[in-house]
Motif scaffolding. Structure first.
Motif, mmCIF file in Angstrom:
data_model
loop_
_atom_site.group_PDB
_atom_site.id
_atom_site.type_symbol
_atom_site.label_atom_id
_atom_site.label_comp_id
_atom_site.label_asym_id
_atom_site.label_seq_id
_atom_site.Cartn_x
_atom_site.Cartn_y
_atom_site.Cartn_z
ATOM 1 N N ASP A 80 0.863 -1.182 0.000
ATOM 2 C CA ASP A 80 0.000 0.000 0.000
ATOM 3 C C ASP A 80 0.898 1.230 0.000
ATOM 4 O O ASP A 80 1.831 1.331 0.814
ATOM 5 C CB ASP A 80 -0.905 0.028 1.237
ATOM 6 C CG ASP A 80 -1.956 -1.063 1.194
ATOM 7 O OD1 ASP A 80 -2.292 -1.517 0.083
ATOM 8 O OD2 ASP A 80 -2.425 -1.475 2.278
ATOM 9 N N TYR A 81 0.617 2.152 -0.920
ATOM 10 C CA TYR A 81 1.443 3.354 -1.039
ATOM 11 C C TYR A 81 0.654 4.577 -0.578
ATOM 12 O O TYR A 81 -0.568 4.674 -0.783
ATOM 13 C CB TYR A 81 1.903 3.549 -2.487
ATOM 14 C CG TYR A 81 2.794 2.436 -2.986
ATOM 15 C CD1 TYR A 81 4.125 2.380 -2.614
ATOM 16 C CD2 TYR A 81 2.290 1.442 -3.819
ATOM 17 C CE1 TYR A 81 4.948 1.358 -3.054
ATOM 18 C CE2 TYR A 81 3.098 0.416 -4.278
ATOM 19 C CZ TYR A 81 4.423 0.379 -3.885
ATOM 20 O OH TYR A 81 5.229 -0.637 -4.330
ATOM 21 N N SER A 82 1.369 5.494 0.047
ATOM 22 C CA SER A 82 0.769 6.776 0.438
ATOM 23 C C SER A 82 1.771 7.887 0.149
ATOM 24 O O SER A 82 2.977 7.633 -0.002
ATOM 25 C CB SER A 82 0.387 6.771 1.918
ATOM 26 O OG SER A 82 1.537 6.576 2.725
ATOM 27 N N TYR A 83 1.252 9.134 0.066
ATOM 28 C CA TYR A 83 2.092 10.264 -0.336
ATOM 29 C C TYR A 83 1.900 11.417 0.645
ATOM 30 O O TYR A 83 0.797 11.667 1.137
ATOM 31 C CB TYR A 83 1.728 10.706 -1.755
ATOM 32 C CG TYR A 83 1.877 9.587 -2.765
ATOM 33 C CD1 TYR A 83 3.091 9.348 -3.382
ATOM 34 C CD2 TYR A 83 0.798 8.752 -3.057
ATOM 35 C CE1 TYR A 83 3.239 8.303 -4.280
ATOM 36 C CE2 TYR A 83 0.931 7.705 -3.954
ATOM 37 C CZ TYR A 83 2.151 7.484 -4.555
ATOM 38 O OH TYR A 83 2.299 6.437 -5.435
ATOM 39 N N SER A 84 3.012 12.106 0.927
ATOM 40 C CA SER A 84 2.985 13.274 1.818
ATOM 41 C C SER A 84 3.977 14.297 1.301
ATOM 42 O O SER A 84 4.792 14.016 0.406
ATOM 43 C CB SER A 84 3.341 12.865 3.250
ATOM 44 O OG SER A 84 4.669 12.383 3.304
ATOM 45 N N LEU A 85 3.912 15.518 1.874
ATOM 46 C CA LEU A 85 4.858 16.569 1.473
ATOM 47 C C LEU A 85 6.269 16.199 1.905
ATOM 48 O O LEU A 85 6.474 15.619 2.977
ATOM 49 C CB LEU A 85 4.460 17.901 2.101
ATOM 50 C CG LEU A 85 3.125 18.513 1.643
ATOM 51 C CD1 LEU A 85 2.859 19.784 2.429
ATOM 52 C CD2 LEU A 85 3.156 18.799 0.154
ATOM 53 N N ASP A 124 -1.892 20.993 -3.398
ATOM 54 C CA ASP A 124 -2.791 21.714 -2.491
ATOM 55 C C ASP A 124 -3.494 20.743 -1.542
ATOM 56 O O ASP A 124 -3.699 21.062 -0.359
ATOM 57 C CB ASP A 124 -3.826 22.497 -3.301
ATOM 58 C CG ASP A 124 -3.197 23.669 -4.046
ATOM 59 O OD1 ASP A 124 -2.085 24.079 -3.650
ATOM 60 O OD2 ASP A 124 -3.794 24.136 -5.027
ATOM 61 N N ARG A 125 -3.868 19.574 -2.048
ATOM 62 C CA ARG A 125 -4.521 18.577 -1.178
ATOM 63 C C ARG A 125 -3.575 18.103 -0.079
ATOM 64 O O ARG A 125 -3.964 17.928 1.073
ATOM 65 C CB ARG A 125 -4.994 17.382 -2.004
ATOM 66 C CG ARG A 125 -6.187 17.661 -2.885
ATOM 67 C CD ARG A 125 -6.676 16.400 -3.562
ATOM 68 N NE ARG A 125 -7.130 15.403 -2.603
ATOM 69 C CZ ARG A 125 -7.574 14.185 -2.928
ATOM 70 N NH1 ARG A 125 -7.608 13.822 -4.204
ATOM 71 N NH2 ARG A 125 -7.969 13.348 -1.988
ATOM 72 N N LEU A 126 -2.310 17.885 -0.454
ATOM 73 C CA LEU A 126 -1.341 17.391 0.524
ATOM 74 C C LEU A 126 -1.018 18.452 1.579
ATOM 75 O O LEU A 126 -0.641 18.113 2.708
ATOM 76 C CB LEU A 126 -0.057 16.942 -0.188
ATOM 77 C CG LEU A 126 -0.182 15.673 -1.037
ATOM 78 C CD1 LEU A 126 1.088 15.429 -1.839
ATOM 79 C CD2 LEU A 126 -0.464 14.465 -0.142
ATOM 80 N N ARG A 127 -1.157 19.723 1.219
ATOM 81 C CA ARG A 127 -0.898 20.789 2.194
ATOM 82 C C ARG A 127 -1.969 20.802 3.280
ATOM 83 O O ARG A 127 -1.818 21.471 4.303
ATOM 84 C CB ARG A 127 -0.867 22.144 1.488
ATOM 85 C CG ARG A 127 0.424 22.361 0.680
ATOM 86 C CD ARG A 127 0.437 23.726 0.041
ATOM 87 N NE ARG A 127 1.647 23.937 -0.726
ATOM 88 C CZ ARG A 127 1.697 24.486 -1.926
ATOM 89 N NH1 ARG A 127 0.568 24.882 -2.519
ATOM 90 N NH2 ARG A 127 2.846 24.656 -2.544
ATOM 91 N N GLY A 128 -3.034 20.049 3.039
ATOM 92 C CA GLY A 128 -4.092 19.994 4.037
ATOM 93 C C GLY A 128 -3.685 19.276 5.304
ATOM 94 O O GLY A 128 -4.356 19.389 6.326
#
Length: 761
Positions: free
Chosen positions: A62-67, A88-92
């Motif tokens: 399972d992969y996930s993404y962050s800043l 912009d979504r990740l800045r949330g």
């Protein structure tokens, strides 16, 4: 090379972002085993790694993404609109999973992720989520008093009340399906109880746990040969690694295996048992599961992907005490091995003909060395390689029923040992001079007389033919034209029942010709005998008797029916190929006829005599058993061949000694190691040019490394020169293992590298 090191071989290394799995998937011994597989067989490291890990492991990530830390400088980077939206979504705040991105952005998500990753603005995190082994169970998540209070408050929800009552009566986990059955309700009623925190759902181990045996229920193995058992027990009790050859009949070997497994499992160690086929593995597993303690598992019992992963995890966690399986079981992650058994070690099915091309028997020996545990090779007709190691006193020799003989003659190895028990009387018929009967003279008068006696006595007989179909060759009597496959350099085999000529390599089919395409003659002759032709001849010679056959053309669902009919006596004569071994328990009879014993002895393959000997000896044991009442009639045009003489006398050494001398003259294995390199192209000239270029690269590699002593045979057209429309050239390299290793990894991807090949086709 893979493994652990205290320093990095490169200056700049990438940081570890996250731990994908808490427990190492492979222990250090497995990494060493991985290196050995890649070096020994020339298989890509990734292919070997895939064999050691659960199948399709990549789909469980399972992969996930962050800043990333570099994100504050993103204003200086030119980004597409979709990449800006994702940023912009990740800045949330929280990281976003790959599944959520795909659901919301579709195919644009992949492009946006790639763009932001290349710019260093986001970081990807991976988490391995292997499915849990087992079944879903339900249990109370609260105390009994709390559950009782909840039950009283559910007067208006009788179905939920019934579920809680069932769980209150059975505090331990209950399979969800069983719970719903007892309560007479569905999963929709259970869900609110879980959400309310009254019930918890878990996935628990579903490996079959045998009930503990009560006193008097244990079935002791039937092994009367205490001298042989004492020798085997002393071998498996020794400290460290060693290889032993256990030579005896299948029944004797199995009884010895049972005792050996009990002895090792009793010390808290694991046992791996390899069998050449899935059918034989199932039979071994069924015999062991009721006789030994501990968790006995069949490697092929897991059918679905999640079941296979679950079994892998259970093995890795040490929950399996005895693992039985075919060659792929050698890759199982057993961590506390105490014994490895390779049943019928001589069988060629242990060699992977595709993929890694690993020889599982040799891999098992290497695995035993890494785990410092003994390896027992079981056989009745050992491979030449194995018995050569016995004669060199590198392998321990344990002769079932003969240890007293060896001790009396002060022999530690197999020198001087011969046939132990006769298996019937063997008559050899020289077909060059013998009177013949039947179509094409395929049945000698001697064999016909034996069949007639069997029929008169109401008995049964098996005829072995090492070829299916009616004839192996269709020849024009006038010009000598033979009908060959258009795609392969092989002859077409005539099958009368389907009225066609068939290529047994690519399955190319043609209608049976009426005339020769070269000269127009209608004088066409069938040459050679297949199972169809032999069965038809028997029907003509014995019109009142029922004749059936077992070969690759018979549907698998019909084979068991035919075998059962033969066992019951409804079928008088059974004609078959090596497919007879699939029903070996059903073919015991008074007569075994071998129509063409020498078929294969003339092949340009140094392993062919060994293959013929092992096949005929195994048939002899399966059909006429270990007594002296049975009869075997061998038809041959090579009665003086050492294979025929060894079969006649039932002596392994009468095969082994001449065979080893023949191999010694050419320095074939086991005197030297052999590697075969095969290349195929649609153009014969291009295939030959590539083969010649590879030999030159190999010679250059040898001169650079200073290695010597490697002999090259070829390049030359392969025995099966044309296959499925492609021309095949091959090179054979003979030499010491350490000299061949750098050459095995030299060819590029288009080559097939087969180290320690079992055939030369």
């Amino acid at each position: 090379m893979t493994g652990f090191a205290w320093s990095s071989p490169v200056t700049d290394t990438k940081p570890i972002l996250d731990i994908a799995w808490e427990v190492p998937l492979l222990h250090n011994r497995a990494l060493k085993f991985l290196n050995w597989l890649a070096d020994t067989y020339g298989a890509p490291l990734s292919t070997c790694l895939g064999s050691l890990l659960p199948a399709n492991i990549e789909k469980y990530f399972d992969y996930s993404y962050s800043l990333s830390d570099a994100e504050p400088g993103s204003s200086d980077v030119e980004l597409t609109e979709e990449a800006r939206q994702l940023l912009d979504r990740l800045r949330g705040g929280e990281a976003i999973s790959g599944a959520a991105l795909s659901k919301s952005m579709g195919k644009r998500a992949d492009r946006a992720v790639a763009e932001l990753t290349d710019a260093g603005l986001i970081a990807r995190h991976a988490r391995l989520n292997l499915p849990s082994v087992g079944i879903r169970t339900a249990a109370l998540a609260v105390s009994i008093p709390e559950a009782s209070d909840a039950i009283l408050g559910m007067a208006r929800a009788p179905k939920r009340q019934s579920l809680l009552k069932q769980l209150a009566r059975n505090p331990g986990p209950i399979p969800v399906t069983e719970l719903l059955r007892r309560a007479g309700t569905s999963g929709s009623v259970l869900k609110p109880l879980v959400e309310a925190g009254l019930v918890k759902i878990e996935t628990r181990n579903s490996l079959h746990r045998p009930d503990p045996m009560k006193p008097g229920e244990h079935h002791p193995p039937d092994l009367d040969d205490e001298a042989s058992w004492a020798a085997l027990a002393a071998f498996i009790d020794r400290e460290g690694h060693g290889v032993g050859l256990l030579l005896g009949e299948p029944r004797e070997r199995f009884a010895a295996y049972v005792r050996a497994v009990e002895r090792v499992v009793g010390t808290g160690r694991q046992v791996l048992i390899l069998s050449p086929t899935e059918r034989e593995a199932q039979k071994l597993h069924g015999g062991l599961a009721g006789r030994v303690g501990g968790q006995v598992e069949l490697f092929s019992s897991a059918k679905t992907p999640s079941q296979r992963v679950g079994l892998w995890r259970a093995i890795r966690a040490g929950e399996v005490d005895v693992l039985v399986g075919a060659r792929s079981a050698v890759f199982a992650p057993l961590g506390r091995l105490g014994l490895i058994i390779v049943e019928r070690e001589e069988d060629r099915n242990y060699k992977d003909r595709r993929g890694t091309r690993v020889q599982a028997r040799d891999a098992a020996i290497q695995l035993g060395q890494l785990h410092s545990c003994p390896v027992v090779l079981g056989s009745e007709t050992p491979s030449v390689e194995t018995f050569h190691e016995v004669e060199k006193e590198r392998y321990r020799f344990i002769l079932m029923g003969g240890m007293e003989l060896l001790r009396a003659t002060r022999m530690k190895v197999g020198r001087g040992w011969g046939s132990q028990r006769p298996a019937g009387v063997v008559d050899v018929v020289d077909m060059r001079a013998a009177p013949r009967m039947g179509h094409g003279g395929m049945i000698s008068e001697h064999l016909h007389s034996g069949l007639a006696n069997i029929a008169a006595e109401g008995g049964r007989a098996v005829l072995f033919v090492n070829r299916r179909g009616s004839a192996s060759l269709t020849v024009c009597r006038d010009c000598g034209h033979t009908f060959g496959c258009k795609n392969c350099s092989t002859n077409l085999v005539q099958h009368r029942l389907s009225r066609s000529l068939v290529c047994h390599v690519c399955n190319q089919r043609e209608s049976v010709p009426r005339s020769c395409p070269d000269c127009g003659s209608r004088r066409l002759r069938l040459w050679g005998h297949g199972t169809e032709a032999v069965a038809e001849t028997l029907k003509r010679l014995f019109p009142g008797e029922r004749v059936e056959r077992i070969d690759g053309d018979v549907p698998i669902e019909s084979i068991q029916r035919v075998a059962d009919g033969f066992r019951r006596g409804a079928i008088r004569f059974l004609v078959g190929t090596t497919m007879l071994f699939k029903v070996a328990d059903f073919i015991n009879s008074g007569l075994l006829g071998v129509v063409q014993a020498d078929l294969g002895l003339g092949f340009p393959d140094y392993t062919a005599p060994e293959r013929v000997f092992q096949t005929l000896m195994r048939l002899r044991r399966s059909v006429i058993g270990g007594g002296i009442e049975g009869r075997m009639i061998v038809q041959t045009i090579m009665p003086e061949h050492h294979v025929v003489e060894a079969v006649r006398t039932g002596s392994y050494l009468r095969f082994f000694r001449p065979e080893l001398e023949i191999r010694r003259a050419h320095e074939f294995p086991p005197l030297r190691r052999l590697a075969r390199f095969v290349y195929s192209r649609k153009s014969s000239d291009k295939a030959r040019t590539e083969a010649e270029a590879l030999v030159e690269r190999m010679r250059l590699k040898m001169s650079e490394s200073g290695a010597g002593g490697v002999q090259f045979l070829g390049p030359a057209p392969a025995f099966r020169y044309r296959e499925r429309g492609r021309y095949r050239w091959h090179i054979m390299a003979l030499g010491a293992s350490e000299d061949l290793t750098p050459l095995i990894t030299l060819p590029h991807r288009g080559w097939v590298v087969d180290a320690d090949p079992v055939d030369m086709y």
